[in-house]
Structure formats: C-alpha cells, structure tokens
Motif scaffolding. Structure first.
Motif, short mmCIF file in Angstrom:
data_model
loop_
_atom_site.label_atom_id
_atom_site.label_comp_id
_atom_site.label_asym_id
_atom_site.label_seq_id
_atom_site.Cartn_x
_atom_site.Cartn_y
_atom_site.Cartn_z
N GLN A 213 -7.95 -76.77 59.02
CA GLN A 213 -6.81 -76.74 58.11
C GLN A 213 -6.04 -78.06 58.16
O GLN A 213 -5.57 -78.56 57.13
CB GLN A 213 -5.88 -75.58 58.45
N ARG A 214 -5.91 -78.63 59.36
CA ARG A 214 -5.11 -79.84 59.51
C ARG A 214 -5.85 -81.09 59.03
O ARG A 214 -5.23 -82.04 58.57
CB ARG A 214 -4.71 -80.00 60.98
N ARG A 215 -7.19 -81.11 59.18
CA ARG A 215 -7.96 -82.30 58.81
C ARG A 215 -9.11 -81.94 57.87
O ARG A 215 -10.29 -82.09 58.21
CB ARG A 215 -8.51 -82.97 60.08
N PRO A 216 -8.80 -81.44 56.67
CA PRO A 216 -9.88 -81.07 55.74
C PRO A 216 -10.74 -82.25 55.32
O PRO A 216 -11.87 -82.06 54.86
CB PRO A 216 -9.12 -80.47 54.56
N ASP A 217 -10.22 -83.47 55.48
CA ASP A 217 -11.01 -84.64 55.14
C ASP A 217 -12.18 -84.85 56.07
O ASP A 217 -13.15 -85.55 55.73
CB ASP A 217 -10.11 -85.89 55.15
N LEU A 218 -12.13 -84.24 57.25
CA LEU A 218 -13.17 -84.44 58.25
C LEU A 218 -14.15 -83.28 58.34
O LEU A 218 -15.13 -83.36 59.08
CB LEU A 218 -12.54 -84.66 59.64
N VAL A 219 -13.86 -82.19 57.64
CA VAL A 219 -14.62 -80.95 57.83
C VAL A 219 -15.29 -80.55 56.52
O VAL A 219 -14.64 -80.44 55.48
CB VAL A 219 -13.71 -79.80 58.32
N ARG A 220 -16.61 -80.32 56.59
CA ARG A 220 -17.37 -79.92 55.41
C ARG A 220 -17.42 -78.41 55.24
O ARG A 220 -17.34 -77.88 54.14
CB ARG A 220 -18.81 -80.46 55.50
N ALA A 221 -17.58 -77.67 56.35
CA ALA A 221 -17.67 -76.20 56.30
C ALA A 221 -17.24 -75.68 57.66
O ALA A 221 -17.09 -76.44 58.63
CB ALA A 221 -19.09 -75.74 55.95
N LEU A 222 -17.03 -74.36 57.74
CA LEU A 222 -16.50 -73.75 58.95
C LEU A 222 -17.22 -72.44 59.23
O LEU A 222 -17.35 -71.59 58.34
CB LEU A 222 -15.00 -73.49 58.78
N ALA A 223 -17.71 -72.28 60.46
CA ALA A 223 -18.32 -71.03 60.90
C ALA A 223 -17.50 -70.50 62.07
O ALA A 223 -17.25 -71.23 63.05
CB ALA A 223 -19.77 -71.24 61.30
N LEU A 224 -17.07 -69.26 61.98
CA LEU A 224 -16.25 -68.63 63.01
C LEU A 224 -17.05 -67.48 63.62
O LEU A 224 -17.36 -66.50 62.94
CB LEU A 224 -14.94 -68.12 62.42
N LEU A 225 -17.42 -67.61 64.88
CA LEU A 225 -18.28 -66.64 65.56
C LEU A 225 -17.45 -65.85 66.56
O LEU A 225 -16.92 -66.42 67.52
CB LEU A 225 -19.42 -67.36 66.28
N ALA A 226 -17.31 -64.56 66.34
CA ALA A 226 -16.54 -63.69 67.25
C ALA A 226 -15.17 -64.29 67.54
O ALA A 226 -14.75 -64.38 68.69
CB ALA A 226 -17.31 -63.45 68.55
N THR A 227 -14.47 -64.68 66.49
CA THR A 227 -13.16 -65.34 66.62
C THR A 227 -12.03 -64.34 66.42
O THR A 227 -11.95 -63.69 65.38
CB THR A 227 -13.05 -66.48 65.59
N PRO A 228 -11.13 -64.21 67.39
CA PRO A 228 -10.02 -63.26 67.23
C PRO A 228 -8.95 -63.80 66.29
O PRO A 228 -8.76 -65.01 66.17
CB PRO A 228 -9.47 -63.14 68.66
N TRP A 229 -8.27 -62.88 65.62
CA TRP A 229 -7.13 -63.26 64.80
C TRP A 229 -5.99 -62.24 64.92
O TRP A 229 -4.86 -62.59 65.22
CB TRP A 229 -7.54 -63.44 63.34
N ASP A 230 -6.31 -60.97 64.72
CA ASP A 230 -5.30 -59.92 64.87
C ASP A 230 -5.36 -59.41 66.32
O ASP A 230 -6.17 -58.57 66.68
CB ASP A 230 -5.56 -58.77 63.90
N PHE A 231 -4.48 -59.95 67.17
CA PHE A 231 -4.51 -59.59 68.59
C PHE A 231 -3.94 -58.20 68.82
O PHE A 231 -4.11 -57.63 69.89
CB PHE A 231 -3.76 -60.64 69.40
N GLY A 232 -3.27 -57.64 67.82
CA GLY A 232 -2.81 -56.27 67.92
C GLY A 232 -3.94 -55.27 67.86
O GLY A 232 -3.74 -54.09 68.16
N ALA A 233 -5.15 -55.72 67.47
CA ALA A 233 -6.30 -54.82 67.40
C ALA A 233 -6.95 -54.62 68.75
O ALA A 233 -7.85 -53.78 68.88
CB ALA A 233 -7.34 -55.37 66.41
N ALA A 234 -6.53 -55.36 69.77
CA ALA A 234 -7.06 -55.14 71.11
C ALA A 234 -6.65 -53.76 71.61
O ALA A 234 -5.66 -53.19 71.14
CB ALA A 234 -6.57 -56.23 72.06
N SER A 235 -7.40 -53.24 72.55
CA SER A 235 -7.07 -51.92 73.08
C SER A 235 -5.73 -51.97 73.81
O SER A 235 -5.35 -53.01 74.35
CB SER A 235 -8.16 -51.46 74.04
N PRO A 236 -5.00 -50.85 73.83
CA PRO A 236 -3.73 -50.83 74.58
C PRO A 236 -3.92 -51.23 76.03
O PRO A 236 -3.06 -51.91 76.60
CB PRO A 236 -3.27 -49.37 74.44
N GLU A 237 -5.04 -50.83 76.63
CA GLU A 237 -5.29 -51.20 78.03
C GLU A 237 -5.44 -52.70 78.17
O GLU A 237 -4.94 -53.31 79.12
CB GLU A 237 -6.53 -50.49 78.55
N ALA A 238 -6.14 -53.34 77.22
CA ALA A 238 -6.31 -54.79 77.28
C ALA A 238 -4.97 -55.50 77.16
O ALA A 238 -4.68 -56.45 77.89
CB ALA A 238 -7.26 -55.26 76.18
#
Length: 408
Positions: A213-238
């Motif tokens: 996002q910060r340097r789109p001039d340097l990046v052609r494409a993006l692959a996100l493998l098992a990347t967290p985003w909504d940390f509220g989806a973790a189990s209550p125990e976690a």
C-alpha cells in the motif's frame, strides 16, 4: 539503506538452523533440544488414573526398580505413548542439510534476501513471519516450495530476517516495514529492473500488505498466505492466553529488548495443548523408518528454531492487534499511513487454509472481501501443512504458481 550484493561470508548460511551464532544469546547448532520448551511439553503429558493394584515406592518409581539397573518405568498416571513420542522425536537421526545454498542478493546486517531463481525470471519476494525462520518454504529437497516455483519460470526470493540485532530490537512493526522491508524492496526492484511481486506468509503477510500500500510503485502483485486480519476471530482461549503473555516476561524484555522464543512457544502451545499430545502420540506410533517421520521431524525442528521477537513488535502484536484489533477496524498505521486493504489496486491472491489453528479462516477471509478484485484460494490444509506438508504441492504450490505466472 541496503548495501549492494556481496559474496556471502564463509560457513553455513544464516538461513540454516546450523548457521553461526553472532550473539551470545543466539542458538547453537540444532542438537534436538526440543520440543521447546521441554518442561512445558512434559507438563502437558496427559494423566491417566493408575490401576487399582498399582503402587510406587518412596522414590516414585515402580517398586521392582533398583538404582543402577535399567531406566525406571514411568510413574503410574503418566501416558507412556506421549512420552515415547517425545523420546522418538528427540533421538530421530534426521538433520537438515541445504543441498545448494542460494546466493545472497541483498543484505543488511543479519537480514538477507536469498535468490532461488534465475536472473530474467519473474521475481517474487517471500516475506515470512518475524517469529519463525523462512526456511519452512525450503524445508527439504523434496519439500521446497521455493525450488518448485523456480522450476516454473519464477524467481523466488526469500527474505530471512535473521537474529534481531541491537538496532532491530528498537523497531516496532512499522519500523520493520519502513526501515527494513521497503529499502530491500527498492533495491531488489532496481536490480531486477522491474516491480516485485510480494508474497507474505502469516505475520509476514501483514508487513507485505503494508509495504504494497505504501510503495505501489515497487510492487506488481501481492499474495497473502495464511495472513491474519480480523484478530477478533481468534478463539477466546487464544486471546486470553496472548493477553497474559507480556506481564511475566516484562523484566526479560526490558533486559534483552526481546520476547524470548520459549515464551512464544509456550503461548502458542497453551492455545491448544491437546494438539501437542496428539501429534507426539501419533509420531511415537509410526514406524520410525517411514519416510514421513523425517518430514515430521523437519517441521518440528523448524518450529523449535524460532527467533526472539523485538519487544516493541511483541507489545504491538498483543496490544494493538489481539487487544484492540486495529487492522480490522482500519486504524492500524505504519508511519503516517493507515493500512486499509480496500485501498489496494493491484492483483492480489488470498490463500486461506481451512484447518489453520494459528490463523483461523475467520481471521484471514476478510482480506479477500476487502481487497478489490482479490482472488480467494481456499486450501484444504493447516498453517504449516499448506506450505510444506505431504500434499502441499497440489494444495498450494500448483495454484500459487499458476496465479503468479499470470500476474507476476
């Protein structure tokens, strides 16, 4: 900020678990000291009720045992199948060897970018987590996602963060993005003569997304493998476990500037201790000459070969991610930039493993919904199995290669 390519120093590459230790607190050669922390694993040993006729002597061993004879049997109540599995892992003869050490394309301190491909092929920079070493993507000669992708006409580049130096111990997540990843990206784009495709794995996906996002001039494409985003989806125990992670280690963090490896291992294990029990039971029951035992040991060795986390990063992960869930709320910042996936305008692949206990699907799926035009790739595997497991070539490697060849 990055220096130009240079000849790697003699000796094993830092990407190898047998690499040289440049700090007094760095790990030495792998001597199968794990599973780490060993005391915690043994405390996880399931307790079964002793039989009605069992009894022990005053030393806790079976009454027929005498000092100087063979090792005493386990005290009644300790599950022998679990202990046998731990013992089988500790004595397994497998040791990781790197068939052909890849050249170093870029370096800064202990940070290195390893080149698994050929000049002229399409460059893809893989960004792993700051917690675990990147060689899970090049685990064994026949279990190497990077070497597989190199045979498909891609140029995989692996970022190995290395052991955090005194300078890195002052960085938060944003500091790693701005002062380490972005300079590497700029230098690699210049060397390759074109923008780079970024592929982030786990926590590395968050750093890759921010840099894209910060340097789109340097990046052609993006692959996100098992990347967290909504940390509220973790189990209550976690969430409860991680919320209690920092307090007991505050003194160590102040002293060393890092959260120790064993603290991280304990936290992850505490989220699902039953999985530890099951995996060592299963391993102990396998014929030890089965080729799959070597893969199991290779993965376990990698899990036990982590690096400490810079204290500011640890605080940010616990407080801002798992505590306040800033990424999902759109308020996580790197420098002056609010990281918002909906602002991305480049081809993006989001791979979500269905059986992931580290990054549950509910945490990763929102990225596919937020990023305009993102391709969602469901993977019928787990967090580590998706990249290095016995079925990884069909589950992830092949579709990832096809997508990268189309968009990289």
């Amino acid at each position: 900020m990055g220096n130009r390519p240079h000849r790697p120093p003699p000796g094993p590459s830092p990407a190898s678990p047998d690499g040289p230790a440049s700090r007094p607190d760095a790990p030495g050669p792998m001597l199968r000291r794990g599973p780490r922390p060993l005391a915690m694993h043994l405390l996880c040993a399931p307790i079964s009720q002793p039989s009605a006729g069992s009894s022990t002597g005053s030393n806790g061993a079976s009454p027929g045992w005498k000092p100087g004879s063979a090792a005493p049997p386990l005290p009644p109540g300790i599950d022998p199948a679990f202990i046998a599995g731990v013992a089988a892992y500790r004595r397994h003869p497998y040791r990781r060897t790197e068939p052909v050490p890849p050249p170093v394309l870029w370096s800064y301190g202990e940070m290195r970018v390893l080149d698994y491909g050929r000049p002229g092929d399409r460059p893809v920079l893989f960004v792993p987590s700051l917690i675990n070493r990147g060689y899970i993507l090049d685990l064994m000669p026949d279990r190497s996602m990077l070497r597989h992708l190199a045979t498909r006409g891609l140029r995989p580049l692996l970022l190995e963060w290395g052991w955090p130096s005194d300078a890195e111990r002052l960085l938060d997540v944003g500091g790693y993005v701005q002062e380490r990843l972005e300079p590497a990206l700029a230098d690699l784009a210049e060397q390759c003569g074109q923008p780079i495709t970024l592929a982030g794995y786990c926590m590395g996906g968050l750093l890759a997304l921010a840099a894209a996002q910060r340097r789109p001039d340097l990046v052609r494409a993006l692959a996100l493998l098992a990347t967290p985003w909504d940390f509220g989806a973790a189990s209550p125990e976690a969430i409860r476990t991680l919320s209690r992670l920092l307090g007991p280690h505050a003194g160590m963090m102040a002293l060393t500037g890092t959260l120790p490896v064993d603290a991280l291992q304990t936290a992850f294990a505490a989220v699902d201790p039953g999985s530890i029990i099951r995996k060592f039971r299963d391993f102990g029951a396998m014929p030890q000459d089965n080729p799959r035992t070597a893969l199991y040991v290779a993965m376990e060795d990698w899990l036990n070969d982590g690096v400490p986390l810079a204290a500011p990063v640890a605080i940010e992960c616990v407080r801002d991610w798992y505590g306040a869930n800033l990424p999902m709320h759109g308020t996580w910042q790197v420098g002056a930039t609010q990281i918002q996936p909906q602002c991305l305008s480049l081809p993006t692949l989001v791979a979500v493993p269905a059986r992931d206990r580290i990054v549950p699907p509910g945490s990763a799926l929102p990225l596919a919904a937020l990023i305009p035009g993102a391709t969602l790739l469901p993977v019928a595997g787990g967090h580590v199995g998706m990249v290095a497991g016995p079925r990884a070539d069909g589950l992830l490697w092949a579709p990832l290669a096809a997508w990268l060849l189309q968009h990289a």
